[in-house]
Scaffold this motif. Structure first.
Motif, PDB file in Angstrom:
ATOM      1  N   VAL A  97       0.397  -1.577  -0.251  1.00  0.00           N
ATOM      2  CA  VAL A  97      -0.407   0.485  -0.075  1.00  0.00           C
ATOM      3  C   VAL A  97       0.828   1.668   0.262  1.00  0.00           C
ATOM      4  CG1 VAL A  97      -2.001  -1.397   1.381  1.00  0.00           C
ATOM      5  CG2 VAL A  97       0.189   0.149   2.550  1.00  0.00           C
ATOM      6  N   CYS A  98       2.383   1.093   0.138  1.00  0.00           N
ATOM      7  CA  CYS A  98       3.033   2.759   0.663  1.00  0.00           C
ATOM      8  C   CYS A  98       4.160   1.857  -0.771  1.00  0.00           C
ATOM      9  CB  CYS A  98       3.839   2.309   1.881  1.00  0.00           C
ATOM     10  SG  CYS A  98       2.684   3.108   3.060  1.00  0.00           S
ATOM     11  N   ALA A 107       6.765   3.476   5.030  1.00  0.00           N
ATOM     12  CA  ALA A 107       5.639   2.331   5.635  1.00  0.00           C
ATOM     13  C   ALA A 107       5.822   2.296   7.304  1.00  0.00           C
ATOM     14  CB  ALA A 107       5.430   1.135   5.288  1.00  0.00           C
ATOM     15  N   HIS A 140       0.247   0.976   8.345  1.00  0.00           N
ATOM     16  CA  HIS A 140       0.314   0.380   6.473  1.00  0.00           C
ATOM     17  C   HIS A 140       0.932  -1.272   6.469  1.00  0.00           C
ATOM     18  CE1 HIS A 140       0.541   4.900   6.731  1.00  0.00           C
ATOM     19  NE2 HIS A 140      -0.197   4.657   5.689  1.00  0.00           N
ATOM     20  N   LEU A 160      -7.112   3.998   4.321  1.00  0.00           N
ATOM     21  CA  LEU A 160      -5.210   3.986   3.879  1.00  0.00           C
ATOM     22  C   LEU A 160      -5.071   5.831   4.163  1.00  0.00           C
ATOM     23  CD1 LEU A 160      -4.523   0.771   2.600  1.00  0.00           C
ATOM     24  CD2 LEU A 160      -4.277   1.210   4.725  1.00  0.00           C
TER      25      LEU A 160
END
Length: 242
Positions: free
Chosen positions: A59-60, A81, A85, A188
């Motif tokens: 996700v990062c 992150a 995360h 997020l």
């Protein structure tokens, strides 16, 4: 007739096509999300990042596909992150693995695919962190186990992302649709952002107004008092004698 342009700042609809191959999503495998065209790209279809390796459900990062990159070459930039995360990536992978295992034994159904998968902190979550630490973050691997407490606090704090048991030892990813887990996920984007806090002066003003309204309502209440309150006041003047 000239078509009206899209309002500035409006959210564009998600693209229906996937990757250079115009294929389908392969949830649970390495896929990268382009920050410009918002398409997902299969890891096996990457053109320039041929030696790229990463975990599913990262996700990062910021990825630009070859069509969107100014240099016409794929670019991938990692972002730092934090534990929240990393927990999303870990729990998404463990959830997908659990669902895949259920499906292989014939116990998976459409309803089960949307169920929350609760995972034990000590037996499942922490071992995954230990096995994949370098793939989860650029931070140095922790020597002392005090990071276990930090991990537990992050899971308990981010209630929009995770659901926990009463004893704080079992956690689940709240997002049931794993295909949406990526850099573009709205929840997020809120990680690390400060929530609005009511100032003490605002609280005092609210309390003062509340107390004032409460004082106005003091006094004994009798049947019909609310009705009499709105009746015309009695005429206190006596009629003059003719």
């Amino acid at each position: 007739m000239r078509q009206r342009s899209t309002r500035k700042g409006a959210t564009k609809p998600a693209p229906s096509s996937v990757c250079y191959c115009d294929g389908k999503r392969e949830v649970g495998t390495l896929e990268l999300y382009c920050a410009v065209c918002r398409k997902w790209f299969h890891g096996r279809c990457l053109k320039d990042l041929t030696d790229f390796y990463g975990l599913p459900f990262m996700v990062c990062y910021v990825f630009n596909c070859a069509d969107c990159s100014p240099t016409k070459k794929e670019t991938w930039t990692p972002k730092q992150a934090n534990f929240a995360h990393m927990c999303v990536t870990v729990l998404a992978n463990l959830t997908h693995n659990a669902r895949t295992k259920r499906a292989s034994t014939g116990n998976e159904s459409d309803d089960n695919d949307q169920e929350l998968i609760f995972l034990n902190l000590e037996n499942e979550i922490i071992p995954y962190f230990n096995a994949q630490w370098e793939n989860l973050t650029s931070m140095s691997r922790r020597v002392k186990n005090t990071w276990h407490q930090t991990l537990q606090k992050s899971l308990a704090k981010e209630t929009e992302l995770f659901e926990s048991s009463d004893d704080g030892q079992v956690f689940a990813l709240r997002e049931r649709d794993l295909s949406s887990v990526g850099p573009g996920h709205e929840a997020l984007k809120q990680i690390g952002r400060s929530k609005p806090v009511v100032s003490s002066s605002t609280r005092d003003l609210y309390k003062e107004n509340f107390d004032r309204s409460d004082d106005l309502g003091d006094g004994p209440k009798t049947r019909g008092s609310s009705k009499r309150r709105y009746l015309d006041p009695p005429n206190t003047f006596k009629k003059a004698k003719l």
